[in-house]
Each structure stands twice: as structure tokens, then as C-alpha cells.
Design a protein around this motif. Structure first.
Motif, PDB file in Angstrom:
ATOM      1  N   VAL A  73       0.852  -1.206   0.001  1.00  0.00           N
ATOM      2  CA  VAL A  73      -0.135  -0.208  -0.040  1.00  0.00           C
ATOM      3  C   VAL A  73       0.862   1.355   0.111  1.00  0.00           C
ATOM      4  N   TRP A  74       1.938   1.060   0.874  1.00  0.00           N
ATOM      5  CA  TRP A  74       2.780   2.241   0.743  1.00  0.00           C
ATOM      6  C   TRP A  74       3.660   2.580  -0.601  1.00  0.00           C
ATOM      7  N   PHE A  75       4.073   1.633  -1.188  1.00  0.00           N
ATOM      8  CA  PHE A  75       4.519   1.762  -2.561  1.00  0.00           C
ATOM      9  C   PHE A  75       3.708   2.340  -3.561  1.00  0.00           C
ATOM     10  N   ALA A  76       2.560   1.556  -3.608  1.00  0.00           N
ATOM     11  CA  ALA A  76       1.519   1.929  -4.518  1.00  0.00           C
ATOM     12  C   ALA A  76       1.146   3.216  -4.336  1.00  0.00           C
ATOM     13  N   ALA A  77       0.717   3.822  -3.156  1.00  0.00           N
ATOM     14  CA  ALA A  77       0.459   5.493  -2.551  1.00  0.00           C
ATOM     15  C   ALA A  77       1.594   6.442  -3.168  1.00  0.00           C
ATOM     16  N   ALA A  78       2.816   5.800  -2.906  1.00  0.00           N
ATOM     17  CA  ALA A  78       3.899   6.582  -3.455  1.00  0.00           C
ATOM     18  C   ALA A  78       3.973   6.736  -5.057  1.00  0.00           C
ATOM     19  N   THR A  79       3.745   5.616  -5.726  1.00  0.00           N
ATOM     20  CA  THR A  79       3.683   5.556  -7.169  1.00  0.00           C
ATOM     21  C   THR A  79       2.664   6.428  -7.725  1.00  0.00           C
ATOM     22  N   LEU A  80       1.498   6.293  -6.956  1.00  0.00           N
ATOM     23  CA  LEU A  80       0.230   7.159  -7.497  1.00  0.00           C
ATOM     24  C   LEU A  80       0.532   8.747  -7.312  1.00  0.00           C
ATOM     25  N   SER A  81       1.155   8.862  -6.110  1.00  0.00           N
ATOM     26  CA  SER A  81       1.461  10.255  -5.858  1.00  0.00           C
ATOM     27  C   SER A  81       2.538  10.912  -6.755  1.00  0.00           C
ATOM     28  N   ILE A  82       3.523  10.236  -7.019  1.00  0.00           N
ATOM     29  CA  ILE A  82       4.642  10.990  -8.084  1.00  0.00           C
ATOM     30  C   ILE A  82       4.045  10.816  -9.432  1.00  0.00           C
ATOM     31  N   LEU A  83       3.265  10.108  -9.867  1.00  0.00           N
ATOM     32  CA  LEU A  83       2.713  10.097 -11.206  1.00  0.00           C
ATOM     33  C   LEU A  83       1.701  11.350 -11.297  1.00  0.00           C
ATOM     34  N   MET A  84       0.892  11.493 -10.279  1.00  0.00           N
ATOM     35  CA  MET A  84      -0.137  12.632 -10.451  1.00  0.00           C
ATOM     36  C   MET A  84       0.754  14.117 -10.064  1.00  0.00           C
ATOM     37  N   LEU A  85       1.790  14.034  -9.266  1.00  0.00           N
ATOM     38  CA  LEU A  85       2.521  15.336  -9.472  1.00  0.00           C
ATOM     39  C   LEU A  85       3.182  15.482 -10.885  1.00  0.00           C
ATOM     40  N   GLY A  86       3.262  14.376 -11.502  1.00  0.00           N
ATOM     41  CA  GLY A  86       3.907  14.657 -12.889  1.00  0.00           C
ATOM     42  C   GLY A  86       2.880  15.050 -13.808  1.00  0.00           C
ATOM     43  N   MET A  87       1.459  14.642 -13.508  1.00  0.00           N
ATOM     44  CA  MET A  87       0.433  15.355 -14.260  1.00  0.00           C
ATOM     45  C   MET A  87       0.129  16.627 -14.276  1.00  0.00           C
ATOM     46  N   LEU A  88       0.141  17.055 -12.887  1.00  0.00           N
ATOM     47  CA  LEU A  88       0.043  18.438 -12.499  1.00  0.00           C
ATOM     48  C   LEU A  88       1.261  19.148 -13.412  1.00  0.00           C
ATOM     49  N   ALA A  89       2.522  18.858 -13.159  1.00  0.00           N
ATOM     50  CA  ALA A  89       3.615  19.357 -13.897  1.00  0.00           C
ATOM     51  C   ALA A  89       3.364  19.382 -15.360  1.00  0.00           C
ATOM     52  N   HIS A  90       2.986  18.365 -16.095  1.00  0.00           N
ATOM     53  CA  HIS A  90       2.664  18.591 -17.433  1.00  0.00           C
ATOM     54  C   HIS A  90       1.293  19.623 -17.572  1.00  0.00           C
ATOM     55  N   GLU A  91       0.409  19.718 -16.892  1.00  0.00           N
ATOM     56  CA  GLU A  91      -0.566  20.787 -17.034  1.00  0.00           C
ATOM     57  C   GLU A  91      -0.177  22.121 -16.959  1.00  0.00           C
ATOM     58  N   ARG A  92       0.659  22.448 -15.989  1.00  0.00           N
ATOM     59  CA  ARG A  92       1.360  23.791 -15.846  1.00  0.00           C
ATOM     60  C   ARG A  92       2.125  24.036 -17.005  1.00  0.00           C
ATOM     61  N   ARG A  93       2.879  23.042 -17.600  1.00  0.00           N
ATOM     62  CA  ARG A  93       3.697  23.275 -18.998  1.00  0.00           C
ATOM     63  C   ARG A  93       3.220  23.529 -20.215  1.00  0.00           C
ATOM     64  N   ARG A  94       1.746  23.116 -20.287  1.00  0.00           N
ATOM     65  CA  ARG A  94       0.941  22.900 -21.388  1.00  0.00           C
ATOM     66  C   ARG A  94       0.591  24.308 -22.077  1.00  0.00           C
ATOM     67  N   PRO A  95       0.834  24.569 -23.429  1.00  0.00           N
ATOM     68  CA  PRO A  95       0.509  25.952 -23.857  1.00  0.00           C
ATOM     69  C   PRO A  95      -1.110  26.317 -23.630  1.00  0.00           C
ATOM     70  N   ALA A  96      -1.090  27.541 -23.507  1.00  0.00           N
ATOM     71  CA  ALA A  96      -2.593  28.179 -23.249  1.00  0.00           C
ATOM     72  C   ALA A  96      -3.097  28.575 -24.546  1.00  0.00           C
ATOM     73  N   ALA A  97      -2.361  28.899 -25.471  1.00  0.00           N
ATOM     74  CA  ALA A  97      -2.913  29.490 -26.821  1.00  0.00           C
ATOM     75  C   ALA A  97      -1.945  29.241 -27.978  1.00  0.00           C
ATOM     76  N   LEU A  98      -2.568  29.002 -29.354  1.00  0.00           N
ATOM     77  CA  LEU A  98      -1.656  28.848 -30.383  1.00  0.00           C
ATOM     78  C   LEU A  98      -1.998  29.826 -31.249  1.00  0.00           C
ATOM     79  N   LYS A  99      -0.927  30.244 -32.199  1.00  0.00           N
ATOM     80  CA  LYS A  99      -1.050  31.308 -33.118  1.00  0.00           C
ATOM     81  C   LYS A  99      -0.618  30.700 -34.300  1.00  0.00           C
ATOM     82  N   ILE A 100      -1.402  30.380 -35.343  1.00  0.00           N
ATOM     83  CA  ILE A 100      -1.130  29.935 -36.694  1.00  0.00           C
ATOM     84  C   ILE A 100      -1.228  30.698 -37.625  1.00  0.00           C
ATOM     85  N   GLY A 101       0.124  31.019 -38.221  1.00  0.00           N
ATOM     86  CA  GLY A 101       0.520  31.921 -39.356  1.00  0.00           C
ATOM     87  C   GLY A 101       0.914  31.174 -40.588  1.00  0.00           C
ATOM     88  N   PRO A 102       1.535  32.104 -41.560  1.00  0.00           N
ATOM     89  CA  PRO A 102       1.673  31.361 -42.781  1.00  0.00           C
ATOM     90  C   PRO A 102       2.981  30.848 -42.937  1.00  0.00           C
TER      91      PRO A 102
END
Length: 135
Positions: A37-66
Motif C-alpha cells: 500500500v505504501w509503495f502503491a500510494a507513493a507511485t500514485l503520488s509521483i505520477l499525479m505530481l507529474g500530471m500536474l507538472a505537465h498541465e502547468r507546462r501545457r500551452p494556453a494559446a496557439l497562433k497559426i500563421g503562414p
């Protein structure tokens, strides 16, 4: 503007749950349920922190030009800019663009765009531009 992708967040959450269940399944017979249970909770926590970090690094807007595409952060800073040199599309659900720096000296950066983060018309237009820009 890009919306948060519920499909991508859901897929990452399901992956984190499956990975933590796999850790529990492997650890439980060897070290006991309490340690598993301890190892599974640690794994879940680390992966969820990675998911949150990915969301923060995600672009908010795109500009498409020629001359290419620009991905902007929530603060308006340029995260990725250049021309589209490659793409991959997974049906109508996901588009991955390879963007080369404008000066030609930078490395190629990936840009992941889930379909539910854009309107259907914008997603189709971006997919068409990617096909033509990657030639």
C-alpha cells in the motif's frame, strides 16, 4: 485559446491508477500488504505530481500563421515557435506536431494537441495545415 483536455487528464489519471495497482500487485506477495500500500500510494503520488507538472507546462494559446506556429504560455511567453516539419494524427482525437525552430539551429520540439482542447473546426484546420506544412 486551448481548453484543458478532459480526455487527456482522464487518460493520465487512469494510467496512474493502473501503474499503482501494478506496483501493489508486485510488492504485496514479497513484502506484505502494508508495504505494498505504501509503495502503491507513493507511485500514485509521483505520477499525479507529474500530471500536474505537465498541465502547468501545457500551452494556453496557439497562433497559426503562414510561416509556422507559435505556442504561448498562460503568461503570454513564447513556449515553442517555428514551422511544422512533421505531424502524426490519431483519428480525430489527437494531433502531434513536430515544430522546428525558425532559425534552423534549434531542435525539433513536439506539440501535443488533444481534439477536445480546440473547437472541431479549429482542430480540422490545424490538421490540414500540419499536412501541408510537413511537406
Amino acid at each position: 485559446m486551448l481548453r484543458r483536455s478532459a480526455a487527456l487528464l482522464g487518460a493520465m489519471a487512469v494510467f496512474a491508477l493502473i501503474a499503482s495497482c501494478a506496483v501493489y500487485t508486485v510488492v504485496a506477495p514479497r513484502f506484505g500488504i502494508a508495504q505494498a500500500v505504501w509503495f502503491a500510494a507513493a507511485t500514485l503520488s509521483i505520477l499525479m505530481l507529474g500530471m500536474l507538472a505537465h498541465e502547468r507546462r501545457r500551452p494556453a494559446a496557439l497562433k497559426i500563421g503562414p510561416d509556422g506556429i507559435v505556442a504561448l504560455s498562460r503568461a503570454g511567453a513564447v513556449m515553442l515557435a517555428g514551422r511544422i516539419v512533421g505531424f502524426s494524427q490519431w483519428t480525430g482525437l489527437l494531433l502531434v506536431l513536430a515544430v522546428a525552430a525558425r532559425d534552423g539551429k534549434g531542435r525539433v520540439g513536439p506539440l501535443l494537441i488533444p481534439a477536445d482542447s480546440l473547437s472541431p473546426d479549429s482542430f480540422r484546420e490545424l490538421a490540414v495545415r500540419a499536412r501541408h506544412g510537413a511537406r
